[in-house]
Scaffold this active site. Structure first.
Site, PDB file in Angstrom:
ATOM      1  N   TRP A 155       0.807  -1.222   0.000  1.00 12.92           N
ATOM      2  CA  TRP A 155       0.000   0.000   0.000  1.00 12.92           C
ATOM      3  C   TRP A 155       0.843   1.275   0.000  1.00 12.92           C
ATOM      4  CZ3 TRP A 155       2.119   1.845   4.332  1.00 12.92           C
ATOM      5  CH2 TRP A 155       2.520   0.929   5.302  1.00 12.92           C
ATOM      6  N   LYS A 179      -2.665  -8.441  -7.496  1.00 13.06           N
ATOM      7  CA  LYS A 179      -3.490  -8.108  -6.334  1.00 13.06           C
ATOM      8  C   LYS A 179      -2.901  -6.868  -5.675  1.00 13.06           C
ATOM      9  CE  LYS A 179      -3.015  -9.345  -2.121  1.00 13.06           C
ATOM     10  NZ  LYS A 179      -3.096  -7.960  -1.599  1.00 13.06           N
ATOM     11  N   GLU A 182      -5.025  -4.116   0.077  1.00 12.76           N
ATOM     12  CA  GLU A 182      -6.416  -3.894   0.493  1.00 12.76           C
ATOM     13  C   GLU A 182      -6.701  -2.412   0.690  1.00 12.76           C
ATOM     14  OE1 GLU A 182      -4.866  -6.961   0.278  1.00 12.76           O
ATOM     15  OE2 GLU A 182      -4.245  -6.548   2.341  1.00 12.76           O
ATOM     16  N   GLY A 232       6.643  -6.414  -0.075  1.00 10.15           N
ATOM     17  CA  GLY A 232       6.006  -6.301   1.238  1.00 10.15           C
ATOM     18  C   GLY A 232       6.973  -6.734   2.314  1.00 10.15           C
ATOM     19  N   SER A 233       6.423  -7.272   3.390  1.00 13.80           N
ATOM     20  CA  SER A 233       7.293  -7.601   4.532  1.00 13.80           C
ATOM     21  C   SER A 233       8.080  -8.889   4.288  1.00 13.80           C
ATOM     22  CB  SER A 233       6.449  -7.744   5.795  1.00 13.80           C
ATOM     23  OG  SER A 233       5.538  -8.802   5.637  1.00 13.80           O
ATOM     24  N   GLU A 254      10.719  -8.260  -3.163  1.00 11.33           N
ATOM     25  CA  GLU A 254      11.226  -6.962  -2.676  1.00 11.33           C
ATOM     26  C   GLU A 254      10.710  -6.820  -1.256  1.00 11.33           C
ATOM     27  OE1 GLU A 254      13.122  -5.041  -4.369  1.00 11.33           O
ATOM     28  OE2 GLU A 254      12.818  -5.715  -6.429  1.00 11.33           O
ATOM     29  N   LEU A 255      11.581  -7.024  -0.261  1.00  8.65           N
ATOM     30  CA  LEU A 255      11.081  -7.140   1.113  1.00  8.65           C
ATOM     31  C   LEU A 255      11.542  -5.960   1.975  1.00  8.65           C
ATOM     32  CD1 LEU A 255      11.660 -10.969   1.284  1.00  8.65           C
ATOM     33  CD2 LEU A 255       9.675  -9.727   0.446  1.00  8.65           C
ATOM     34  N   CYS A 288      10.367   1.438   1.919  1.00  8.31           N
ATOM     35  CA  CYS A 288      11.313   0.369   2.285  1.00  8.31           C
ATOM     36  C   CYS A 288      12.764   0.848   2.198  1.00  8.31           C
ATOM     37  CB  CYS A 288      11.075  -0.861   1.434  1.00  8.31           C
ATOM     38  SG  CYS A 288      11.034  -0.503  -0.302  1.00  8.31           S
ATOM     39  N   GLU A 385      12.221  -3.179  11.343  1.00  9.94           N
ATOM     40  CA  GLU A 385      11.946  -1.989  10.525  1.00  9.94           C
ATOM     41  C   GLU A 385      10.757  -1.221  11.100  1.00  9.94           C
ATOM     42  OE1 GLU A 385      10.405  -3.065   6.695  1.00  9.94           O
ATOM     43  OE2 GLU A 385      11.228  -1.273   5.754  1.00  9.94           O
TER      44      GLU A 385
HETATM   45  P1  NAD Z   1       1.974  -7.182   5.934  1.00  7.47           P
HETATM   46  O1  NAD Z   1       3.160  -8.032   5.830  1.00  7.47           O
HETATM   47  O2  NAD Z   1       0.765  -7.694   6.664  1.00  7.47           O
HETATM   48  O3  NAD Z   1       1.457  -6.752   4.485  1.00  7.47           O
HETATM   49  C1  NAD Z   1       2.320  -6.181   3.519  1.00  7.47           C
HETATM   50  C2  NAD Z   1       1.622  -6.330   2.160  1.00  7.47           C
HETATM   51  O4  NAD Z   1       1.582  -7.696   1.848  1.00  7.47           O
HETATM   52  C3  NAD Z   1       0.165  -5.865   2.179  1.00  7.47           C
HETATM   53  O5  NAD Z   1      -0.037  -5.071   1.057  1.00  7.47           O
HETATM   54  C4  NAD Z   1      -0.674  -7.114   2.102  1.00  7.47           C
HETATM   55  O6  NAD Z   1      -1.762  -6.972   1.223  1.00  7.47           O
HETATM   56  C5  NAD Z   1       0.273  -8.106   1.506  1.00  7.47           C
HETATM   57  N1  NAD Z   1       0.053  -9.427   2.041  1.00  7.47           N
HETATM   58  C6  NAD Z   1      -0.052  -9.791   3.342  1.00  7.47           C
HETATM   59  N2  NAD Z   1      -0.237 -11.121   3.449  1.00  7.47           N
HETATM   60  C7  NAD Z   1      -0.240 -11.604   2.178  1.00  7.47           C
HETATM   61  C8  NAD Z   1      -0.364 -12.887   1.612  1.00  7.47           C
HETATM   62  N3  NAD Z   1      -0.503 -13.982   2.383  1.00  7.47           N
HETATM   63  N4  NAD Z   1      -0.333 -13.005   0.272  1.00  7.47           N
HETATM   64  C9  NAD Z   1      -0.171 -11.930  -0.515  1.00  7.47           C
HETATM   65  N5  NAD Z   1      -0.028 -10.689  -0.047  1.00  7.47           N
HETATM   66  C10 NAD Z   1      -0.060 -10.525   1.286  1.00  7.47           C
HETATM   67  O7  NAD Z   1       2.446  -5.848   6.561  1.00  7.47           O
HETATM   68  P2  NAD Z   1       1.741  -4.452   6.789  1.00  7.47           P
HETATM   69  O8  NAD Z   1       1.234  -4.353   8.192  1.00  7.47           O
HETATM   70  O9  NAD Z   1       0.792  -4.085   5.692  1.00  7.47           O
HETATM   71  O10 NAD Z   1       3.041  -3.593   6.651  1.00  7.47           O
HETATM   72  C11 NAD Z   1       4.014  -3.737   7.651  1.00  7.47           C
HETATM   73  C12 NAD Z   1       5.322  -4.218   7.153  1.00  7.47           C
HETATM   74  O11 NAD Z   1       5.336  -4.590   5.804  1.00  7.47           O
HETATM   75  C13 NAD Z   1       6.307  -3.100   7.267  1.00  7.47           C
HETATM   76  O12 NAD Z   1       6.914  -3.133   8.520  1.00  7.47           O
HETATM   77  C14 NAD Z   1       7.279  -3.352   6.150  1.00  7.47           C
HETATM   78  O13 NAD Z   1       8.340  -4.136   6.619  1.00  7.47           O
HETATM   79  C15 NAD Z   1       6.528  -4.184   5.181  1.00  7.47           C
HETATM   80  N6  NAD Z   1       6.223  -3.467   3.952  1.00  7.47           N
HETATM   81  C16 NAD Z   1       7.204  -3.360   3.054  1.00  7.47           C
HETATM   82  C17 NAD Z   1       6.959  -2.701   1.867  1.00  7.47           C
HETATM   83  C18 NAD Z   1       8.033  -2.552   0.837  1.00  7.47           C
HETATM   84  O14 NAD Z   1       7.945  -1.662   0.008  1.00  7.47           O
HETATM   85  N7  NAD Z   1       9.033  -3.427   0.820  1.00  7.47           N
HETATM   86  C19 NAD Z   1       5.709  -2.157   1.625  1.00  7.47           C
HETATM   87  C20 NAD Z   1       4.703  -2.294   2.580  1.00  7.47           C
HETATM   88  C21 NAD Z   1       4.964  -2.973   3.752  1.00  7.47           C
END
Ligand code: NAD
Length: 480
Positions: A155, A179, A182, A232-233, A254-255, A288, A385
């Site tokens: 997001w 996808k 949300e 994402g994470s 890309e984490l 990130c 992070e």
């Molecule tokens: P999260 O790990 O719950 O979600 C991160 C993203 O992953 C969300 O957009 C979510 O839709 C997606 N996601 C979650 N579970 C998934 C699954 N099983 N399958 C597919 N997609 C899934 O974390 P959050 O609370 O939204 O964000 C917190 C952490 O996420 C941050 O501390 C950061 O480390 C990481 N993050 C990293 C980036 C990046 O650009 N690398 C971007 C957003 C969040």
């Protein structure tokens, strides 16, 4: 007065058709700055995902046969449409994500740039000829699209991150099911709208929204998907990477990061502080590659902190659609909660609070820009992070110690250094474990530059000419 928005009714984009939420489960979507209801997110069903998979599989047969130039022209037309629609798209991005409108405008323009970059780069996905051991034989190395791709975007950059994945896939001749997060579906749907209006054949791209683990699990267990791309994470990346490994799907991950900034004694402190504050609080630190662990030479630490705090205190925090806002709210309620826990732990262990930390008493997920100084290395925030408007400082006394501190975490995404010494700059280039290093600047993220990490920050590159690699496989043809 706030800038007006025209937030769309959320739908799924399935095999060239827009599908309303009708009959599907939905979740309410809110403006993170005001808490106001802005829409209802439809949840894709198994049947929807089957449609997307069938569409991606059958469209792949023809899309891969389309010339790179034709695919590129379509991406360029879509880029043009994004530029024409920029004011509306940027306002909607701010409404769903929270970042200031100026940042949203830059992001939509960057997404258009990315479409154009991959449009061009697709035409340069060259193979090669290898001199054979016999004159009768010609060895051709061909680069071919890997197949249908499943992409998952977060997001924090609702336009740029989906744009990188979609454009690289389409330019390579792959089809794609994406996808979006949300929290931020409308911006990704607007990219699909631009591509559809530019003439994209049905099935080449589908956009599905809803329950992330249901969707990723369903798509990754299908035999159709040949590659995944996730941003994402690290925790979720590890989970998706394991699923992809079961099916031997290629993956680009890309984490998370936890970017160190090494400020040496010879640095231009005024310039360093200005650059650091601007980049730390961009998108409220939810980036990130956000600079986070500031390791400052002990002789200039206090002077740097003073400059940093002065600039931070002057930042204007507010609704992203309010003119003049420099930092908006956090994107969801998880972030302020996580930040409070990390800050309390660091203060309990002896960190010094120089500014910020309290809630801003208003609607929405606001958090003050915060600086904690002399944060003990064992604090949780020095390992995890924070992903928010939180800067941390600590000191070092010599180069080797600075390098050790920079490399002490399992992450390796972005890193930065400030020094006037070319010798120190060379050492940083060679020794810092990261995918992207900014020395005396933090400009490391453009369509034409590779973007990716090492260690637990993932693997694969999403920008630059390297950005196509993950979507192409190599075939040797021995021709006689
Ligand atoms: P999260 O790990 O719950 O979600 C991160 C993203 O992953 C969300 O957009 C979510 O839709 C997606 N996601 C979650 N579970 C998934 C699954 N099983 N399958 C597919 N997609 C899934 O974390 P959050 O609370 O939204 O964000 C917190 C952490 O996420 C941050 O501390 C950061 O480390 C990481 N993050 C990293 C980036 C990046 O650009 N690398 C971007 C957003 C969040």
């Amino acid at each position: 007065m706030m800038v007006a928005t025209d937030y769309p009714v959320l739908q799924l984009f399935l095999v060239g058709r827009w599908q309303a939420a009708a009959g599907r489960v939905t979740t309410a979507l809110h403006d993170p700055a005001s808490g106001m209801l802005i829409g209802h997110l439809p949840h894709a069903t198994a049947d929807d995902l089957d449609q997307a998979l069938n569409g991606a599989e059958s469209a792949f047969k023809s899309w891969r046969q389309t010339s790179a130039m034709e695919r590129g022209n379509l991406l360029k037309r879509a880029a043009q449409l994004l530029r024409e629609r920029l004011p509306t798209l940027a306002a909607n991005l701010t409404l769903e994500q929270g970042k200031p409108l100026t940042e949203a405008r830059i992001e939509i323009a960057a997404a258009a740039d990315i479409f154009e970059w991959f449009a061009e780069e697709g035409r340069r996905a060259y193979g090669r000829i290898i001199p054979a051991r016999s004159v009768d034989i010609r060895y051709q190395v061909l680069r071919e699209p890997v197949g249908p791709v499943a992409a998952f975007a977060p997001w924090n950059f609702p336009a740029v991150i989906p744009a990188r994945k979609i454009a690289a896939a389409l330019a390579s001749g792959c089809t794609c099911i994406i996808k979006p997060a949300e929290e931020t579906p409308a911006t990704c749907l607007a990219l699909a709208q631009a591509l559809s209006d530019a003439g994209l054949p049905a099935g080449v791209l589908s956009v599905v929204t809803g329950d992330p683990s249901f969707i990723s699990d369903y798509l990754l267990r299908s035999n159709v998907i040949r590659k995944i791309s996730f941003t994402g994470s690290t925790a979720v990346g590890r989970q998706l990477g394991s699923l992809a490994a079961q099916q031997l799907q290629r993956s680009t991950l890309e984490l998370g990061g936890h970017a160190p900034v090494l400020v040496f004694e010879d640095a231009d402190l005024d310039r360093a502080a200005a650059i650091c504050v601007e980049n730390k609080f961009r998108n409220a630190g939810q980036v990130c590659i956000s600079p986070t662990r500031f390791y400052v030479h002990e002789r200039v630490h206090d002077a740097f902190v003073q400059r940093f705090v002065e600039r931070t205190a002057a930042l204007k925090v507010g609704h992203g659609l309010q003119p003049g806002t420099q930092m908006g709210p956090l994107a969801n309620s998880r972030r302020p909660h996580a930040l409070k826990g990390l800050i309390k732990d660091a203060l309990d262990r002896g960190a010094e609070l120089h500014c910020g930390a309290q809630d801003i008493g208003r609607e929405g997920h606001f958090f003050r820009p915060t600086l904690l100084a002399r944060v003990p290395a064992e604090s949780r925030v020095m390992q995890e992070e924070p992903f928010g408007p939180l800067a941390l400082t600590s000191t070092f006394s010599h180069l080797e110690e600075a390098l050790e501190l920079a490399n002490r975490l399992p992450f390796g995404l972005a890193a930065y250094g400030f020094t006037e010494s070319i010798k120190t700059a060379h050492t940083l280039s060679n020794e810092v474990e990261c995918g992207m290093l900014g020395i005396n600047n933090m400009q490391i993220n453009f369509a034409e530059t590779p973007f990716g990490g090492v260690k637990h920050s993932g693997f694969g590159s999403e920008g630059g000419s390297e950005g196509l690699d993950g979507y192409l496989s190599t075939k040797l043809v021995s021709l006689s």
